[in-house]
Scaffold this motif. Sequence first.
Motif, mmCIF file in Angstrom:
data_model
loop_
_atom_site.group_PDB
_atom_site.id
_atom_site.type_symbol
_atom_site.label_atom_id
_atom_site.label_comp_id
_atom_site.label_asym_id
_atom_site.label_seq_id
_atom_site.Cartn_x
_atom_site.Cartn_y
_atom_site.Cartn_z
ATOM 1 N N ASP A 274 0.856 -1.188 0.000
ATOM 2 C CA ASP A 274 0.000 0.000 0.000
ATOM 3 C C ASP A 274 0.896 1.244 0.000
ATOM 4 O OD1 ASP A 274 -2.221 1.580 0.081
ATOM 5 O OD2 ASP A 274 -3.082 0.703 1.896
ATOM 6 N N ASP A 275 0.291 2.429 0.040
ATOM 7 C CA ASP A 275 1.064 3.667 0.077
ATOM 8 C C ASP A 275 1.954 3.695 1.318
ATOM 9 O OD1 ASP A 275 -0.208 4.551 -2.238
ATOM 10 O OD2 ASP A 275 -1.841 5.492 -1.113
ATOM 11 N N LEU A 276 3.166 4.206 1.143
ATOM 12 C CA LEU A 276 4.176 4.178 2.197
ATOM 13 C C LEU A 276 4.043 5.379 3.128
ATOM 14 C CD1 LEU A 276 6.779 2.797 3.306
ATOM 15 C CD2 LEU A 276 8.072 4.304 1.768
ATOM 16 N N ARG A 277 4.113 5.093 4.444
ATOM 17 C CA ARG A 277 4.070 6.159 5.444
ATOM 18 C C ARG A 277 5.483 6.505 5.868
ATOM 19 N NH1 ARG A 277 4.610 6.839 10.718
ATOM 20 N NH2 ARG A 277 4.988 4.617 11.032
ATOM 21 N N MET A 278 5.826 7.801 5.835
ATOM 22 C CA MET A 278 7.132 8.274 6.308
ATOM 23 C C MET A 278 7.095 8.509 7.817
ATOM 24 S SD MET A 278 7.106 12.248 4.954
ATOM 25 C CE MET A 278 6.429 11.902 3.340
ATOM 26 N N GLY A 279 8.238 8.885 8.393
ATOM 27 C CA GLY A 279 8.337 9.085 9.830
ATOM 28 C C GLY A 279 7.784 10.428 10.297
ATOM 29 N N ARG A 280 7.734 10.589 11.607
ATOM 30 C CA ARG A 280 7.145 11.779 12.234
ATOM 31 C C ARG A 280 8.170 12.896 12.398
ATOM 32 N NH1 ARG A 280 2.720 12.513 15.474
ATOM 33 N NH2 ARG A 280 2.313 10.269 15.391
ATOM 34 N N HIS A 281 9.438 12.570 12.651
ATOM 35 C CA HIS A 281 10.436 13.573 13.030
ATOM 36 C C HIS A 281 11.426 13.794 11.899
ATOM 37 C CE1 HIS A 281 8.804 13.048 17.042
ATOM 38 N NE2 HIS A 281 9.072 11.742 16.970
ATOM 39 N N GLY A 282 11.355 14.982 11.267
ATOM 40 C CA GLY A 282 12.272 15.264 10.170
ATOM 41 C C GLY A 282 11.805 16.460 9.363
#
Length: 801
Positions: A274-282
């Motif tokens: 499925d669509d990729l989730r990136m991280g929260r901090h950056g």
Amino acid sequence: MKPFFTLAFFLIVGVVFSQQIKVLDKTSKQPIPAVSIYNTLKTTSTITNFDGEANISEFLENDNITFNHILYQDLSIEKSQIESIIYLTPTVEGLDEVFIAASKFKQKKKDIPQKIMSLHAEDIAFNTPQTSADLLENTGAIYVQKSQLGGGSPMIRGFSTNRLLITVDGVRMNNAIFRSGNLQNVISIDPFSVERTEVSLGAGSVVYGSDAVGGVMGFYTKKPKLSYTDSLHFKLNTTVRYATANHEKTGHFDVNFGLKKWAFLTSVSYSDFDDLRMGRHGPKAYLRPEYVVQDDNGNDYIKRNDNPKVQKPTGYNQINVMQKVAFQPNNNVAFDLGLHYSETSNYPRYDRLIRYRGENLRSAEWYYGPQKWFMGNLQFTKLSSRSNLYNKVQTTLAYQNFEESRYDRDYQSTIKNIRKEQVDALSFNADFEKLLSQKTELFYGAEYVFNKVSSKGKEQNIVNGTTNNTVSRYPDNSNWQSAAAYLNLKYKPREQFILQSGIRYNYISTYADFSNNNTFLNLPFNDTKINSDAVTGSLGISWIPNKMIHWKVNTSTAFRAPNIDDVGKVFDSEPGSVVVPNNHLKPEYAYNAEIGLGLNFNQICLIDLATYYTYLDNALVRRDFTLNGESQIMYDGELSDIQAVQNASHANIYGFEVGIQLHVSNHIKLTSQYNFIGGDEDNNGKDVPVRHVAPQFGNTHLVWENKKLKVDFYANYNGELSYNQLAPSEQGKAYMYALDANGNPYAPSWYTVNLKTKYSLSPSATITAGLENITDQRYKTYSSGIASAGRNFLVSLTYSL
């Protein structure tokens, strides 16, 4: 007389019985099938059956017999000293580990003068890579760029794409349209089917020819296993896996049927991402605040992304199928047939979908059509005790078919551009191994490769469905051919000193027909034929003065011949620029030097150091160009600057690598790998950074393991590239990078902390689980258009029968 005959009977029985031996794993005490057993001159040989048994009655009493298996240390012993059971010790990335990629035949690691890294099936299963690109990244020596989720372009020592060679079971995967831009062909290789991966760092042109400038990535897939008896050997493996960052759902099975002389292996894998989730901090620049969708009437509009950390659209699916057949009529002859097929769904080119034109997104659609790959290869292997020409010969006949396509449409445009490519690739290799004496061994061979390229271009009106022909990406009905012969000599005057040298002659012919594209481009030529040749060589030594020190010194030359992508490609390299054909190209050459040092402190602490330098001459690079005296041209409705691939540069690339293994105890091991790469190239008289020189990167692993449980706590880390350290072509891609205080693009440093575990539920069932990027960092690997996964929980279950 009767006592005499009785005694004679028991002596004969005892002698005959003593000829039957059993080979076992020293650690697990399990039998080892397919162990090669031969004397010094390889005039007599045999192989163990599925129960690890073999008969050595044909060997002479004073023969020195070697027991050889790719996963175990070699054992040499005089026949008179052999008892009924032989124990072999598993190799653990040591000097006795055996590699194939360096010469196409088995060689011990200590004999090879260049650095090679490997991953075994157990390592691959534990790392649970989603694709073979991720598998390569886990070596710690390869940097991987991604333009989309369905991708992965390896970088090795400052080189990438068509300056690196990919092989599958010894067959070159590189074809005539492998490009200098990032490519994703490596994802066609199913990581579940891979038994072993070998990565040769540095040039490999003597054995592999064109493209092997920066390294060779050799994938060796699983082989069918014979029973060596009249009974059936049956083996079934199944795996299911799930990951949260892109809701990966994967299923795999492989089944083996082994008879005495025949064996069959079937492998099937399917993955849905499925669509990729990136991280929260950056960096906030990586977020996806909006994307383009179509309403029920087919009109484009920009939609707000409810979760900007989810990269829409990136999902796709993929299926891989492999069928293998092995026939071994006797111990000296083997036939192996391998059939491989891989197909993806459509998959979005994410880095093109995040570009803006003014206030609006530039593209409404930009995706690759199904990437398809088929390979059929037939391999014949023969051992000979009588031939004066060889001790072992291996011939490989292979056919491959590649299909790829591109679809793009600007925002609110009714015209969709469609370009489809197909390559038919035929290759034949004959490789020979000959032991000239106790000290001298010869490897030599010949190769022929033929590629035919088909390419079509169309414009489709999405309102009424009508289509028109347009310029194709490549000249249709073009071809690329290569014929070569090589020779490699290994001289081993004593066990501690090995010298290897080699030479290769290559002839390359490239033909491109531009008659169709000239309807649109008005080139000053209708076709072109480039004939060129190349001579490459290598010289290296491996020296082990004592148990603690291992020196490696290697020098070599390498080349890359212009292919159809270089000679005839037409494409939009970046907004406002278009690449056109150039019929005045010649091969580029690389000159390499490498020094390596291994330190072994009583098998407790092992340190591996290497430094290298490469000079690339007549480098094939993209530069500004004129066509019929003009510097601009209309392409896909946009006035664009003209560029072309040219022999217009030279480059200096250098670096060092350091690796360490620390065996704290029988259960605890610490490993770490660090890589530094630098380089500059000439750009119109000015030295600028090389595009594919990766930032400093490395990893550190702390591993605890007992019989049933393995735990790996590790970190991956990556240095920064400032704006001034980016290549000029990257400085113009602000949409892919974070922005510094001056508003200029740069590649920030990053790190991830991760945990993997494996637990054996039973001898047949294993569960593997992991938590990647525990601190949920938001980051991109250098030059990547897509951000990497945020916090990701994964779990897989494997069952064997």
